[in-house]
Write a protein that holds these residues in place. Structure first.
Motif, PDB file in Angstrom:
ATOM      1  N   SER A 189       9.055  -6.994   9.377  1.00 26.77           N
ATOM      2  CA  SER A 189       8.969  -7.446   7.984  1.00 26.77           C
ATOM      3  C   SER A 189       7.772  -6.835   7.264  1.00 26.77           C
ATOM      4  CB  SER A 189       8.850  -8.969   7.965  1.00 26.77           C
ATOM      5  OG  SER A 189       8.531  -9.448   6.675  1.00 26.77           O
ATOM      6  N   HIS A 190       7.927  -6.721   5.939  1.00 21.84           N
ATOM      7  CA  HIS A 190       6.816  -6.240   5.101  1.00 21.84           C
ATOM      8  C   HIS A 190       5.832  -7.370   4.801  1.00 21.84           C
ATOM      9  CE1 HIS A 190       8.993  -8.464   2.121  1.00 21.84           C
ATOM     10  NE2 HIS A 190       8.313  -8.004   1.100  1.00 21.84           N
ATOM     11  N   GLY A 198      11.851  -6.458   1.816  1.00 23.66           N
ATOM     12  CA  GLY A 198      11.677  -7.136   0.530  1.00 23.66           C
ATOM     13  C   GLY A 198      12.313  -6.415  -0.633  1.00 23.66           C
ATOM     14  N   SER A 199      12.039  -6.916  -1.839  1.00 23.23           N
ATOM     15  CA  SER A 199      12.740  -6.374  -3.000  1.00 23.23           C
ATOM     16  C   SER A 199      12.194  -4.999  -3.417  1.00 23.23           C
ATOM     17  CB  SER A 199      12.665  -7.347  -4.179  1.00 23.23           C
ATOM     18  OG  SER A 199      11.338  -7.773  -4.378  1.00 23.23           O
ATOM     19  N   GLY A 200      10.970  -4.639  -2.989  1.00 24.62           N
ATOM     20  CA  GLY A 200      10.418  -3.346  -3.401  1.00 24.62           C
ATOM     21  C   GLY A 200      10.236  -2.375  -2.252  1.00 24.62           C
ATOM     22  N   GLY A 201      10.785  -2.680  -1.082  1.00 27.36           N
ATOM     23  CA  GLY A 201      10.510  -1.861   0.103  1.00 27.36           C
ATOM     24  C   GLY A 201      11.485  -0.704   0.287  1.00 27.36           C
ATOM     25  N   TRP A 258       4.805  -5.015   9.156  1.00 26.36           N
ATOM     26  CA  TRP A 258       4.726  -3.678   8.568  1.00 26.36           C
ATOM     27  C   TRP A 258       4.554  -3.836   7.054  1.00 26.36           C
ATOM     28  CZ3 TRP A 258       8.192   0.977  10.233  1.00 26.36           C
ATOM     29  CH2 TRP A 258       7.768   2.125   9.552  1.00 26.36           C
ATOM     30  N   PRO A 259       3.348  -4.241   6.632  1.00 23.18           N
ATOM     31  CA  PRO A 259       3.120  -4.477   5.211  1.00 23.18           C
ATOM     32  C   PRO A 259       3.157  -3.182   4.412  1.00 23.18           C
ATOM     33  CG  PRO A 259       1.050  -4.615   6.430  1.00 23.18           C
ATOM     34  CD  PRO A 259       2.138  -4.462   7.450  1.00 23.18           C
ATOM     35  N   LEU A 260       3.555  -3.277   3.142  1.00 20.05           N
ATOM     36  CA  LEU A 260       3.645  -2.086   2.289  1.00 20.05           C
ATOM     37  C   LEU A 260       2.650  -2.113   1.132  1.00 20.05           C
ATOM     38  CD1 LEU A 260       7.537  -1.764   2.082  1.00 20.05           C
ATOM     39  CD2 LEU A 260       5.995  -0.758   3.760  1.00 20.05           C
ATOM     40  N   TYR A 261       2.681  -3.118   0.311  1.00 18.99           N
ATOM     41  CA  TYR A 261       1.809  -3.123  -0.889  1.00 18.99           C
ATOM     42  C   TYR A 261       1.439  -4.560  -1.252  1.00 18.99           C
ATOM     43  CZ  TYR A 261       6.265  -4.144  -3.164  1.00 18.99           C
ATOM     44  OH  TYR A 261       7.453  -4.704  -3.513  1.00 18.99           O
TER      45      TYR A 261
END
Ligand SMILES: O=c1ccn([C@@H]2O[C@H](COP(=O)(O)OP(=O)(O)O[C@H]3O[C@H](CO)[C@@H](O)[C@H](O)[C@H]3O)[C@@H](O)[C@H]2O)c(=O)[nH]1
Length: 482
Positions: free
Chosen positions: A366-367, A282-285, A386-389
């Motif tokens: 994917s996040h 994604g845009s913030g990963g 693989w989620p981040l935030y």
């Protein structure tokens, strides 16, 4: 004949703005009586927004969609990420008000203001719609289940007087009306975990209850239970009009390593069907160097072909988005690029939709941003989570446990925006997830992905659920015409 004019107020980050612009296009295509003004607030961290909107402005009919760029506000990027957005919105309010007043003055007999469409995180702007005497609709860029979660948490706090932050790091499971499964507290969104962020977050839910309608980027067949739960959670009329995707345009400029990505497509063209695992966050990963190395070891050991969008984290303490590496070798294990030259490709910003559409791609790490989730469904590509935030852990749980559409690499891993997690997902875990994803093409899950992919396309066709919902929305908007 005067146009029925809608004012759109997106959150100006790419993950929110792009689908808002796509819904604008859908609305004006659907009815010649509608026209739209999109107000672009200037976020200090997402420099892509300007080039994206200026590329759009030249490709659209300016009598029906206009973009108004609001002046930059004095928002301090160093304030905690928990309340940044709330401050940012308040500072933008006078500019939004002025822009709508200017619009009304210049409209004459050409337009009549019929409503505001407000992003899920811009709900404080509802006050302005009230001042102008027109109804508000909320555009919800995440899932129906996440809307259900916001409403549910707000009523737990305000009606049952529960301290929501107590769920932070708890092993509890919650009864949650929008899922058929109990919800692990560990997958609750970041905002619920930061004391000063909870209140502004739940305020959105409170205000959302009072709008005329909620437009959600989902489709009934994907989340039947969640969509069905919303009325009992106190949601106003819901329009599930998705998946709303930006399938045609690229969202980044060549300068950022984006563009059409011809070299990537050529590389994919030479690979057998469903043989490449695509990694993109994604845009913030982005990840620190230790984590990057673990991913590299996992990819090398899995033996699968890979296309990896690898981006540089912002400098420590800076409120910025990741950028592309000039030379990714600086963070990769020694000799990695040489050893994997025949099977893998490391890139920066990816032309994600073109990649997911390519027959060589067989799986997506994917996040779990909601746009990426919908894109993976549209193209029928199974996901390893693989989620981040943000709400990505919640999306991952929905995909894996509730809908059975994804395998898990991690579900409750958290690398909060701007903050290092201090937690490393090991090469073993990543390799295991990738193998499960890529070597399981005859599974029930894989069939489900293909089935829901077909349903996503049908939903948008004439007579499909989302097509009908958009028609109802347009009727409702036109009824606001004075
Ligand atoms: O290299 C890249 C990375 C991203 N994208 C595109 O950028 C968009 C990213 O959107 P999304 O997958 O939703 O991720 P975020 O940018 O992280 O989106 C924010 O907004 C989403 C919608 O509310 C939330 O679900 C996320 O948690 C939040 O981080 C998608 O259309 C991708 O196709 C690319 O084209 N190339």
């Amino acid at each position: 004949m005067a146009y029925a004019e809608l004012v759109l107020v997106p959150t100006p980050g790419m993950g929110h703005l792009v689908s808002m612009v796509e819904i604008a296009k859908l609305l004006i295509d659907r009815d010649p009586r509608l026209s739209i003004t999109v107000l672009i607030m200037k976020l200090p961290i997402d420099s892509e927004v300007d080039s994206y909107t200026s590329s759009l402005a030249t490709s659209m009919d300016a009598t029906r969609i206009r973009f108004v760029h609001l002046p930059r506000v004095n928002s301090d990027p160093e304030i905690s990420s928990g309340t940044f957005l709330a401050h940012f919105m308040e500072s933008n309010k006078p500019h939004v008000k002025q822009a709508v007043a200017d619009l009304a003055e210049s409209a004459g007999s050409i337009w009549r203001l019929v409503g505001f469409v407000i992003d899920m995180f811009c709900t404080t702007m509802i006050e302005l719609a009230d001042e102008f005497g027109v109804p508000s609709y909320v555009f919800f860029t995440s899932s129906a289940a996440f809307l259900g979660l916001m409403l549910h948490l707000q009523s737990l706090q305000d009606e049952q007087h529960m301290d929501i932050t107590k769920f932070k790091d708890s092993d509890t499971e919650l009864d949650f009306p929008s899922f058929t499964n109990p919800l692990p507290a560990k997958v609750l969104p970041s905002k619920v975990r930061i004391k000063e962020a909870v209140q502004p977050f739940l305020e959105h839910a409170k205000r959302i209850r009072a709008v005329k309608g909620i437009i959600i980027n989902t489709f009934d067949e994907l989340e039947p239970h969640a969509v069905g739960s919303l009325a009992s959670l106190g949601a106003p009329t819901v329009y599930s009009v998705g998946p709303i995707l930006n399938l045609k345009g690229e969202t980044k400029t060549k300068a950022d390593g984006g563009g059409r990505g011809d070299d990537i497509m050529e590389w994919l063209n030479e690979k057998p069907p469903s043989s490449v695992v695509f990694l993109c966050f994604g845009s913030g990963g982005s990840f620190g160097e230790d984590q990057v190395k673990e991913i590299a070891y996992a990819l090398e050991r899995s033996g699968h072909r890979f296309l990896w969008s690898l981006r540089r984290p912002p400098p420590k303490g800076k409120f910025e988005l990741p950028r592309d590496y000039t030379d990714p070798a600086e963070v990769l294990p020694e000799g990695f690029l040489e050893r994997t030259a025949g099977v893998g490709k490391v890139i920066g910003w990816a032309p994600q939709n073109a990649v997911l559409a390519h027959p060589a791609v067989g799986g997506f790490v994917s996040h779990c941003g909601w746009n990426s989730t919908l894109e993976s469904i549209w193209f029928g590509v199974a996901v390893a989570t693989w989620p981040l935030y943000a709400e990505q852990q919640f999306n991952a749980f929905e995909l894996v446990a509730e809908l059975g559409l994804a395998v898990e690499i991690k579900m409750d891993y958290r690398r909060d925006f701007r903050m290092e997690s201090g937690f490393i997902v090991t090469a073993d875990e990543i390799e295991g997830g990738i193998k499960k994803l890529m070597e399981d093409a005859s599974s029930e899950r894989w069939k489900k992905v293909k089935d829901v992919s077909e349903k996503s396309r049908k939903a948008l066709m004439e007579g499909g659920s989302s097509h009908l919902a958009l028609g109802h929305l347009v009727d409702d908007i036109l009824n606001n015409m004075p």
